[in-house]
Write a protein that holds these residues in place. Structure first.
Motif, PDB file in Angstrom:
ATOM      1  N   THR A 135      45.027  39.656  30.823  1.00 53.97           N
ATOM      2  CA  THR A 135      43.686  39.761  31.607  1.00 53.97           C
ATOM      3  C   THR A 135      42.584  38.824  31.284  1.00 53.97           C
TER       4      THR A 135
ATOM      5  N   GLU B 242      33.660  38.782  31.637  1.00 53.33           N
ATOM      6  CA  GLU B 242      32.779  40.045  31.666  1.00 53.33           C
ATOM      7  C   GLU B 242      33.427  41.207  31.296  1.00 53.33           C
ATOM      8  N   LEU B 243      34.720  41.187  30.815  1.00 53.20           N
ATOM      9  CA  LEU B 243      35.786  42.196  30.613  1.00 53.20           C
ATOM     10  C   LEU B 243      35.541  42.684  29.026  1.00 53.20           C
TER      11      LEU B 243
ATOM     12  N   TYR C  68      34.431  47.298  32.446  1.00 54.68           N
ATOM     13  CA  TYR C  68      35.783  47.631  31.600  1.00 54.68           C
ATOM     14  C   TYR C  68      36.878  47.207  32.344  1.00 54.68           C
ATOM     15  N   ASP C  69      37.819  46.694  31.478  1.00 53.95           N
ATOM     16  CA  ASP C  69      39.257  45.844  31.905  1.00 53.95           C
ATOM     17  C   ASP C  69      40.191  47.083  32.474  1.00 53.95           C
ATOM     18  N   SER C  70      40.161  47.104  33.746  1.00 59.36           N
ATOM     19  CA  SER C  70      40.981  48.115  34.430  1.00 59.36           C
ATOM     20  C   SER C  70      42.583  47.660  34.875  1.00 59.36           C
ATOM     21  N   ASN C  71      42.433  46.318  34.987  1.00 64.44           N
ATOM     22  CA  ASN C  71      43.607  45.562  35.367  1.00 64.44           C
ATOM     23  C   ASN C  71      44.763  45.764  34.217  1.00 64.44           C
TER      24      ASN C  71
ATOM     25  N   SER D 187      45.599  38.054  35.307  1.00 64.91           N
ATOM     26  CA  SER D 187      44.803  38.553  36.378  1.00 64.91           C
ATOM     27  C   SER D 187      43.343  37.701  36.044  1.00 64.91           C
ATOM     28  N   GLY D 188      42.905  37.220  37.153  1.00 63.92           N
ATOM     29  CA  GLY D 188      41.663  36.600  37.347  1.00 63.92           C
ATOM     30  C   GLY D 188      41.685  35.142  37.212  1.00 63.92           C
ATOM     31  N   GLY D 189      40.531  34.566  37.541  1.00 66.27           N
ATOM     32  CA  GLY D 189      40.366  33.128  37.166  1.00 66.27           C
ATOM     33  C   GLY D 189      41.401  32.206  38.082  1.00 66.27           C
TER      34      GLY D 189
ATOM     35  N   ASP E 295      37.321  29.497  37.067  1.00 63.18           N
ATOM     36  CA  ASP E 295      38.750  29.653  37.347  1.00 63.18           C
ATOM     37  C   ASP E 295      39.784  28.452  36.962  1.00 63.18           C
TER      38      ASP E 295
ATOM     39  N   PRO F 245      44.809  37.441  41.371  1.00 59.67           N
ATOM     40  CA  PRO F 245      43.512  37.441  41.526  1.00 59.67           C
ATOM     41  C   PRO F 245      42.962  38.643  40.705  1.00 59.67           C
ATOM     42  N   GLY F 246      41.601  38.633  40.293  1.00 57.92           N
ATOM     43  CA  GLY F 246      41.042  39.682  39.239  1.00 57.92           C
ATOM     44  C   GLY F 246      40.690  40.931  39.775  1.00 57.92           C
ATOM     45  N   ASN F 247      40.277  40.949  41.329  1.00 53.60           N
ATOM     46  CA  ASN F 247      39.872  42.049  42.007  1.00 53.60           C
ATOM     47  C   ASN F 247      40.880  43.062  41.808  1.00 53.60           C
ATOM     48  N   PRO F 248      40.526  44.439  41.446  1.00 51.64           N
ATOM     49  CA  PRO F 248      41.615  45.400  41.151  1.00 51.64           C
ATOM     50  C   PRO F 248      42.563  45.625  42.485  1.00 51.64           C
TER      51      PRO F 248
HETATM   52  P1  AMP Z   1      38.328  36.455  39.601  1.00 52.53           P
HETATM   53  O1  AMP Z   1      39.489  36.754  39.997  1.00 52.53           O
HETATM   54  O2  AMP Z   1      38.244  36.213  37.897  1.00 52.53           O
HETATM   55  O3  AMP Z   1      37.387  35.818  40.273  1.00 52.53           O
HETATM   56  O4  AMP Z   1      37.656  38.004  39.570  1.00 52.53           O
HETATM   57  C1  AMP Z   1      37.439  38.764  40.797  1.00 52.53           C
HETATM   58  C2  AMP Z   1      36.668  39.959  40.572  1.00 52.53           C
HETATM   59  O5  AMP Z   1      37.724  41.046  39.609  1.00 52.53           O
HETATM   60  C3  AMP Z   1      35.464  39.911  39.746  1.00 52.53           C
HETATM   61  O6  AMP Z   1      34.411  40.790  40.293  1.00 52.53           O
HETATM   62  C4  AMP Z   1      35.951  40.564  38.163  1.00 52.53           C
HETATM   63  O7  AMP Z   1      34.809  41.161  37.587  1.00 52.53           O
HETATM   64  C5  AMP Z   1      36.996  41.525  38.581  1.00 52.53           C
HETATM   65  N1  AMP Z   1      37.892  41.443  37.528  1.00 52.53           N
HETATM   66  C6  AMP Z   1      38.509  40.420  37.123  1.00 52.53           C
HETATM   67  N2  AMP Z   1      39.451  40.949  35.909  1.00 52.53           N
HETATM   68  C7  AMP Z   1      39.371  42.262  36.047  1.00 52.53           C
HETATM   69  C8  AMP Z   1      40.001  43.243  35.097  1.00 52.53           C
HETATM   70  N3  AMP Z   1      40.951  43.055  34.296  1.00 52.53           N
HETATM   71  N4  AMP Z   1      39.730  44.713  35.416  1.00 52.53           N
HETATM   72  C9  AMP Z   1      38.785  44.896  36.530  1.00 52.53           C
HETATM   73  N5  AMP Z   1      38.056  43.922  37.281  1.00 52.53           N
HETATM   74  C10 AMP Z   1      38.411  42.686  37.012  1.00 52.53           C
END
Ligand code: AMP
Ligand code: MG
Length: 414
Positions: free
Chosen positions: A191, A195-196, A209-212, A257-259, A266, A305-308
């Protein structure tokens, strides 16, 4: 949403993306291993299983009662039979039943020679060594044939079956102690995001908090994957590159997840192109559009993608089929069909996954009700939902009662 300059396809339809994933995953089959039945739950059978012999293997009683010859049964009223012994389940006694004789028998006991019918205890009355039997039992009643359940050589379980308790019971009934199954795919979960943070830490400004880690980790495990490790990383391309290389050496699947979109932090698309191969980027879906799929060495890489909710939806729609294909699993994952309880107007042309609840009406018709909480960052809507309601590409208007696909979320029905 096409990118003319990218050296890989960008902006696939959901079906095209899934087909490509399945095609690639077919070339990544897994080893076969032998496991004990105690550890076989949820595993995928590596080969067909045939019955090694007739099951149950001997003619036996389906009831507690009295074994008799059908020819002796009364045509009317009641008739007395002489009790000449008893056979309980598990006993190896063999008492031959003669004319107008009976043997007391329990469920599962071997049928005594001569007898071909069992009269239920409830239809009899005992008077010392005389058993009074009422009219009404059919010839051959309450007797299980030696091959009633399985005949020797029958195909009992098909290769690719994901084993559930009833099927493991079949293996046990055959006297097997172990079974050949497909090895669990090994996954590393990464993950990413500056911000996590994690439980125990006080949230600083802009932190979450990292929920993913838990949603994606749980989904992997629920789908039969061995989660080798989880790492949480900052949006740092050097750290990410290193982690991806190490993960790919150790796993069949790397899920991140994310970026993965087009933001300043990203890095995933460029990194994957540099150290591995990108099969495609972006799928015409909502949520989850920026999904990136590729490989590093032999490991398949799903950058979600990072969105849960986006991560959850893309997992069910695209990572799950890859896992099932690699594991040679059959039969899983077909969507349900349900009728919408509300009209929906979709403003875009992508396929949309709406969170919704499922219920059955009085006529037995499955119905899907979209939730009011559709934001792709809203865990609240996801946690209340039973399914992802699939609104296909290019269609914009869905009337009340329109039939749609629904992908049940793990745990449904509750
Ligand atoms: P990103 O895909 O990195 O642009 O993130 C998209 C959204 O998902 C942002 O609001 C992030 O803060 C949120 N996000 C990214 N990783 C996580 C995670 N591991 N747990 C919860 N939310 C996340
Ligand atoms: Mg991010």
């Amino acid at each position: 949403m096409t990118n003319e300059n990218a050296p890989y396809p960008v902006g696939l339809s959901l079906n095209a993306a899934r087909s490509r994933i399945v095609e690639i995953a077919k070339a990544h089959s897994l080893a076969v291993e032998e496991v004990e039945l105690d550890g076989a739950l949820g595993r995928v059978l590596a080969g067909d299983v045939h019955a090694p012999r007739d099951v149950p293997g001997y003619r036996n009683s389906a009831m507690d009662g009295f074994a008799v010859r059908a020819n002796d049964l009364p045509c009317s009223g009641t008739k007395a039979f002489r009790l000449c012994g008893e056979v309980l389940a598990g006993s190896n006694q063999s008492i031959t039943v003669g004319v107008d004789e009976c043997v007391r028998i329990t469920t599962g006991a071997s049928m005594p020679p001569g007898a071909d019918t069992v009269v239920m205890k409830e239809n009899t009355r005992t008077q010392g060594l005389l058993i009074h039997i009422d009219v009404g039992t059919a010839a051959g009643a309450n007797v299980r044939a030696a091959d009633e359940d399985f005949r020797a050589e029958d195909l009992a379980l098909k290769r690719g079956t994901r084993l559930v308790p009833a099927q493991i019971a079949v293996l046990a009934a055959f006297g097997l102690g172990t079974v050949s199954v497909v090895a669990k795919p090994r996954a590393v979960l990464i993950t990413t995001g500056d911000e996590l943070t994690e439980f125990g830490q006080v949230l600083g400004p802009g932190q979450i908090y990292d929920s993913n880690r838990y949603s994606l980790g749980g989904l992997l495990e629920q789908h039969g994957v061995r989660l080798v490790c989880h790492q949480r990383l900052r949006d740092d391309p050097v750290l990410l590159r290193d982690a991806l290389l190490r993960a790919s050496a150790d796993a069949d699947i790397v899920v991140t997840s994310g970026g993965v979109s087009v933001g300043e932090a990203d890095f995933m698309p460029q990194l994957l192109a540099e150290i591995g191969e990108v099969y495609f980027w972006k799928v015409r879906i909502k949520p989850g559009m920026p999904l990136l799929f590729g490989r590093i060495g032999q490991a398949l890489v799903f950058a979600l993608p990072g969105n849960p909710v986006s991560g959850f939806a893309t997992f069910l729609a695209m990572v799950k089929p890859a896992i099932e294909t690699m594991s040679c699993a059959i039969g899983g994952g077909a969507p349900l069909r349900a009728r919408l309880t509300r009209a929906i107007h979709k403003q875009h042309s992508r396929t949309e996954f709406q969170r919704g609840s499922l219920d059955c009406d009085d006529l037995g018709v499955l119905r899907a009700t979209p939730s009011d909480r559709q934001g792709s960052a809203m865990l609240s809507g996801l946690a209340q939902a039973d399914a992802l309601i699939v609104l296909p590409e290019a269609v914009h208007d869905f009337a009340v009662n329109a039939v749609v696909d629904a992908l049940p979320l793990p745990g449904w029905p509750r």
